[in-house]
Design an enzyme around this catalytic site. Structure first.
Site, PDB file in Angstrom:
ATOM      1  N   CYS A  97      -9.283 -56.688 -54.744  1.00 41.27           N
ATOM      2  CA  CYS A  97      -9.511 -57.719 -55.850  1.00 41.27           C
ATOM      3  C   CYS A  97     -10.922 -57.677 -56.584  1.00 41.27           C
ATOM      4  CB  CYS A  97      -9.067 -59.090 -55.686  1.00 41.27           C
ATOM      5  SG  CYS A  97      -9.367 -60.272 -57.095  1.00 41.27           S
ATOM      6  N   HIS A 139      -0.334 -59.563 -58.988  1.00 41.93           N
ATOM      7  CA  HIS A 139      -1.669 -60.332 -58.836  1.00 41.93           C
ATOM      8  C   HIS A 139      -2.219 -60.894 -59.850  1.00 41.93           C
ATOM      9  CE1 HIS A 139      -5.273 -59.116 -56.625  1.00 41.93           C
ATOM     10  NE2 HIS A 139      -5.929 -59.469 -57.806  1.00 41.93           N
ATOM     11  N   GLU A 140      -2.306 -60.287 -61.211  1.00 44.39           N
ATOM     12  CA  GLU A 140      -2.633 -60.994 -62.257  1.00 44.39           C
ATOM     13  C   GLU A 140      -2.180 -62.518 -62.790  1.00 44.39           C
ATOM     14  OE1 GLU A 140      -5.544 -59.797 -62.762  1.00 44.39           O
ATOM     15  OE2 GLU A 140      -5.185 -57.820 -62.024  1.00 44.39           O
ATOM     16  N   HIS A 143      -3.537 -64.982 -60.154  1.00 48.58           N
ATOM     17  CA  HIS A 143      -4.883 -65.353 -60.723  1.00 48.58           C
ATOM     18  C   HIS A 143      -4.914 -66.488 -61.794  1.00 48.58           C
ATOM     19  CE1 HIS A 143      -7.883 -62.948 -59.089  1.00 48.58           C
ATOM     20  NE2 HIS A 143      -7.330 -61.741 -59.449  1.00 48.58           N
TER      21      HIS A 143
HETATM   22 ZN    ZN Z   1      -7.874 -59.961 -58.526  1.00 48.07          ZN
END
Ligand code: ZN
Length: 175
Positions: A97, A139-140, A143
């Site tokens: 990341c 993954h996004e 976030h």
């Molecule tokens: Zn990330």
């Protein structure tokens, strides 16, 4: 257009769920343009979520097209208010990341996902992705919910990023 400054762990914004975008305005369009430029400016960055650049809104951009792990991809993807509709299959993936520059970790992810979102014009879209692109999307989305890959792994699955001379190892991409 502007390259935005990156928030690094443990910045509290990275731990906060982001807010829905009520409608696409000129300011939102500008955020999206800046996020795309920033993603392409950060080394090996294949995805960026708005809170990583100080914008607490549910916007993410992904572009895995230039990453060597990519087999299937949709090119540049802009997601506003994305939601995971379906996930299937499992894979353990080494993730990095941009906001956690010193570590990588093995994270359990879906192999295939179906995601709904608006595009940059506010049109609804349904996206089916698999493999490395599906991982980047998951993954996004994390976030936007205030989650980092660090929150999804056991301590033994966390690794310091190795560096060779001035260069970091090329895999995995930063997201
Ligand atoms: Zn990330």
């Amino acid at each position: 257009m502007a390259v935005l400054s990156l928030r690094l762990y443990p910045d509290p914004l990275l731990k906060s769920p982001s807010v829905e975008v009520p409608r696409i305005t000129g300011a939102i369009e500008q955020h999206i343009r800046d996020m795309i430029e920033s993603m392409h400016a950060f080394p090996r960055c294949v995805g960026l979520a708005a809170p990583q650049v100080g914008i607490p809104l549910r916007i993410a951009v992904v572009d895995v097209s230039k990453h060597p792990k990519t087999k299937h991809h949709h090119g540049l993807i802009v997601l506003v208010n994305p939601q995971l509709l379906e996930g299937s299959g499992e894979r353990l993936v080494r993730e990095g990341c941009a906001s956690v520059p010193d570590y990588t970790g093995n994270v359990q992810r879906f192999e295939k996902v179906v995601i709904s979102a608006w595009n940059e014009r506010g049109r609804s879209l349904t996206l089916r992705a698999e493999g490395f692109e599906a991982v980047a999307l998951q993954h996004e989305l994390d976030h936007l919910n205030g989650l980092l890959f660090l929150d999804r792994l056991a301590p033994q699955d966390l690794f310091p990023r190795k560096r060779y001379g001035r260069f970091r190892r090329p895999h995995p991409g930063s997201q």
